[in-house]
Structure formats: structure tokens, C-alpha cells
Motif scaffolding. Sequence first.
Motif, PDB file in Angstrom:
ATOM      1  N   GLY A  37     -72.121  49.763  24.482  1.00 57.80           N
ATOM      2  CA  GLY A  37     -71.911  50.946  23.318  1.00 57.80           C
ATOM      3  C   GLY A  37     -73.175  51.199  22.512  1.00 57.80           C
ATOM      4  N   THR A  84     -73.606  55.139  22.098  1.00 57.97           N
ATOM      5  CA  THR A  84     -72.679  55.542  21.146  1.00 57.97           C
ATOM      6  C   THR A  84     -72.856  55.050  19.715  1.00 57.97           C
ATOM      7  N   ASP A  93     -69.913  43.808  23.352  1.00 56.45           N
ATOM      8  CA  ASP A  93     -68.864  44.425  23.617  1.00 56.45           C
ATOM      9  C   ASP A  93     -67.657  43.291  23.487  1.00 56.45           C
ATOM     10  N   THR A 121     -68.817  46.106  19.250  1.00 57.02           N
ATOM     11  CA  THR A 121     -68.158  47.132  19.683  1.00 57.02           C
ATOM     12  C   THR A 121     -66.964  47.026  20.214  1.00 57.02           C
ATOM     13  N   LYS A 122     -66.102  47.851  20.334  1.00 54.33           N
ATOM     14  CA  LYS A 122     -64.892  47.764  21.286  1.00 54.33           C
ATOM     15  C   LYS A 122     -63.903  46.837  20.896  1.00 54.33           C
ATOM     16  N   GLU A 168     -64.479  55.538  19.851  1.00 52.26           N
ATOM     17  CA  GLU A 168     -65.479  56.102  20.487  1.00 52.26           C
ATOM     18  C   GLU A 168     -65.925  57.053  19.570  1.00 52.26           C
ATOM     19  N   SER A 169     -65.344  57.509  18.513  1.00 54.43           N
ATOM     20  CA  SER A 169     -65.834  58.616  17.651  1.00 54.43           C
ATOM     21  C   SER A 169     -66.489  58.278  16.605  1.00 54.43           C
TER      22      SER A 169
END
Length: 518
Positions: free
Chosen positions: A326, A329, A441, A467-468, A496-497
Motif C-alpha cells: 500500500g 496509495t 499489510d 494498511t488493510k 482504499e479511499s
Amino acid sequence: MALSFIKKVFTFGKPAEEPVPEAVERELEPRSRGEDLPIAEDPVLAEEMETAGGPAADVVQDAEEERDDAEPAILPAPDQLSDMGVVPLSLLEAEAEAEEDTPPTLPGVPPTGGGTRSAETDRQTIDGEDRPAAALPDSVDATQDIAASFPPPVGGMPGRVGGEAADLDISVETPLPSPASMESAPAVEPILPKGFATGPKVAEPEPIAPQPKLSWFQRLRNGLARTSSQLTGQIAALFTKRKLDDETLQDLEDLLIQADLGVETALRVTDTLASERYGKDVTGEDVSRIMASEIAKVLKPVAKPLQLDLSHKPHVILVVGVNGTGKTTTIGKLAAKLSGAGLKVMLAAGDTFRAAAIEQLKIWAERTNSEFIGTKLGADAAGLAYDAFEQAKAKKCDVLIVDTAGRLQNKAELMAELEKIVRVLGKLDPDAPHTVLQTLDATTGQNALSQVEIFRNVAGVNGLIMTKLDGTARGGILVAISAKHKLPVYFIGIGESVDDLEPFEAEDFAHAIAGLGQ
Ligand SMILES: Nc1nc2c(ncn2[C@@H]2O[C@H](COP(=O)(O)OP(=O)(O)OP(=O)(O)O)[C@@H](O)[C@H]2O)c(=O)[nH]1
């Protein structure tokens, strides 16, 4: 129309040799096709026509020749003619003149000019259905009176007609509706030919009611729901009607380790529980509360804000990590926060390994009003980082964020490339990169522990972003990493936004993972 034929039957003293005018010849043509003749007043002819569907051309010619050879007929007086069922020529001529003045009537097309259009004449019957007649063409050429005797093509499309007149081009210019009239015109259902049917109508989707905006904690809890429900479900099952003893404590320790929380945190929880409740009845909720409290203690020292030293102009942030964790992003989300706060940001596409990553970062730069610098695929990432730093200085950017290609921690060559990037940036400023962020992640579980170990040694990682965390059952790994490496965790990602990245808050995270309220 019928005048010329009658003229030949009743010569009225005109010479038989008189050439037939072209227009008259054209008018004779339909008869040769056996169409009805509009005169049947001569009983003999009427009978012939009735039986044969109209005289053949040769019959007409023979009749003409016979009459040409014959003596001029002694004509009866006009009043006698009408008695005989014959219309006097003067009357026929008058009728014919009137007929010539009248424009031809096209089937399904109301007459042009002069006449008044009524609602009735503007309608036609198709398949027994009464419908408005086709649009009246503005320009109709000379061939139309013949062609128009054929039904207009379905849908009123201009073009060639079929049947006997197929070789006749009809230059019918159907005026196109203006865009404005198209907009305002109600949608007209097309009328399909027999044997066709329109498909079932698709139901219009119900308008979606706007969702109430959730707080960050609610979203975090939702994101961590899989982790927390698995954890609390197992704890509840373990403590159903059981007193706290050594066996249940051991079972709890195993359970917490399996949930990725790490040995250290698992022991903290069991020790605290034993000291407070040993030999007593314990509920799953009791355990969850103690667990949340111990987790918060582990996390508090690492939940720190990312400090920017804006005296650097730019403060350089290098983002590293394993493939797909990520990085790109997260850079986009960080840029949105920084530029939203009024800082001048530059994004450098140092992931020269993946074309999509360059494009992805460029889009993030556009979306966040950040400066962007990139190079071609496969170019030297260290060189790009150097150029980016120079440009960011020249443009007086507050923050430069450098993306890098994802690399596995056990790939020596790629890790050496990362070392080079750090070295090159240090040539322009010995303190650069000022922050080395590693993205982790959450779904990778225990492997994240070794990722931090190696990236820390090679690139000098001094802060983490996990992330995630949304949708994973392995969110506990953040606790294990924090306990082991004690590196600052600046942000966490739960989607993801752009809004799905928030500063890491120890208490919130601890409560969410234990399935408790704020
Ligand atoms: N669900 C979820 N998906 C995320 C999150 N952060 C990133 N992603 C997704 O993870 C995928 C990989 O993200 P990237 O930003 O391309 O990862 P990367 O580390 O730059 O990838 P490489 O360039 O291959 O190393 C993308 O589909 C992202 O949308 C998150 O917090 N939650």
C-alpha cells in the motif's frame, strides 16, 4: 388521369395521329400493370375491364387502331351522352384540370400546400392501429407520385422503396428533429413489427438513502470486526462457566498468541488476569476489558504523530515496503492531508519498476494538487530521487514524498538499490531522508515482523503505517510489531479511499480489537 384514354376512345374530331404527349404515356403505364382504370362508364369497356382486371395494352392499341380506321362517329348531343352514362368531354376536361391542380396524395402522407391538414387526414392505419401519419416531406421529386403509391418504409426512414419501384430513388428529406426538441420530446416506444416483442422492463433501482456518516472509531471497529469477533468469540467460548485456573490461563495465552498479538502481550494479559481474578468466576467480557487495557499500554508509546521538520524545505519522506503493501496509495492519502492543510507537496515516482505505479502516483498528484516528478519505466530510481529532491528544493516544496518499488526483504539486490536511494538523497542533505516510512499489510500476519527487521536495517525505517486493517482477522499483528520493534506507528489504513487513513490512536485501536466501545 383518365382523360387521355377517353380522348382516344372519343376522338372529338382531333386527329388520331396526334402524338401522345409524354405525360400521357407515363399515365398509361399503370394500366399496363393492370391497375384499376378510373373510367367504367362505357358498358362494353367496363365489362372487359371487370373480367380482365383492365384492358391489356395491346387491347387498348387495337381498339385505338380500329377507331382510327373507322368513320368519324356521329356524336350524340351532350345531354344524350349523360343519358347514355357517358360524361361529356367538357366536363371531363374540367375534372381533369382540377385533378392536375391537385397534388398527388401519398399513402400515409397528407397533401402538400393549399389544403388544410386535419387531424383525420394526418393519421394512417398500420396493422389495424390508428397512428399519426409519417412526417410530411419538405421536398419531393418528380418520381414521387409513382413511388408514393408504395407504402412508406417502416419508421419513415428516407431511402429506396421496394417492389416494382425499387429502382426509384426517393429524395425525401425528412427534417431531423432539433436537439432541443429531442430533449423535450417524451420517450416514444418503438412500434415493433409483428412477431417481435419488447423485453421485460428493467425496474428502476430504488434511490439509495444516504448513509449516516460514521465516526472514525465506528469505521475502525467495523474494519477490525473480523479480528475482534474471532478473538472475543474464542475468549467467550473459553470462559463459559469456568473458574480462572492454570489451565484456562494457558488456553488463553495460546489463543492470544494465535491471534497474532505476540507472546509478550499474551503474557501481559494472562498475568494481569491471574493477579486480579485467579480462582474466581470470569466472563468473556472481563477478559476483553483486561486485554484492551494491556494492549493499550503496549501501543501508547508507539502511537505518535509524524513530526515534520519544515525548516528543511522540503522535509523528505521515503516510503518503502514489500510489494503491494500500500505504499503508493498511502502516499496519495498523506498528500491529500498535507496539501489539504496548505502545504506544498511534491510526489516522486521512484517505483520505476511498475508502470501502473507511476501512473497511479501521477493521478494522486493531480487529485491532491501536488507537484509530480516521474521518469521512464526501468530508469534508475536513485537518480530520480536525486532529481526530485533538487526540483522540490527549487520549487520550495514543504514536503517531498518519494515512492519506491516494492521489494521482498530477502532480495539482496533490490535491498541494495534501496540503500543507494538513501545514500543519494543524503548527498543533498546529510539528514535526508528525514522520515523513512514503511508500509505494512496487516493481512500478512507474522511475516510483517521480519519485514520491519530487515527494512529497518537497510533503509533506516523510523516509522510505520499499517494498511488493510479492514476485513482482516490478523489485526493483532500491529500489537506484536509495536511490542517488539517499538517503532512509531503514525497512521493506519482501513480502506482504499482517501479518507481511509487516520492517525494511530492506541486506546481506540485497543478497544476496537477487543470488541469494546470507545
Ligand atoms: N482494503 C485496503 N486496501 C488497501 C489499503 N491500502 C492500499 N490498499 C490497496 O492495496 C493495493 C496495493 O496498493 P499499492 O498502493 O499499489 O501498493 P504498493 O505497495 O505501492 O505496491 P507495489 O508498487 O507493487 O509495491 C491497492 O489495490 C490498494 O488500493 C487499505 O488500507 N485497505
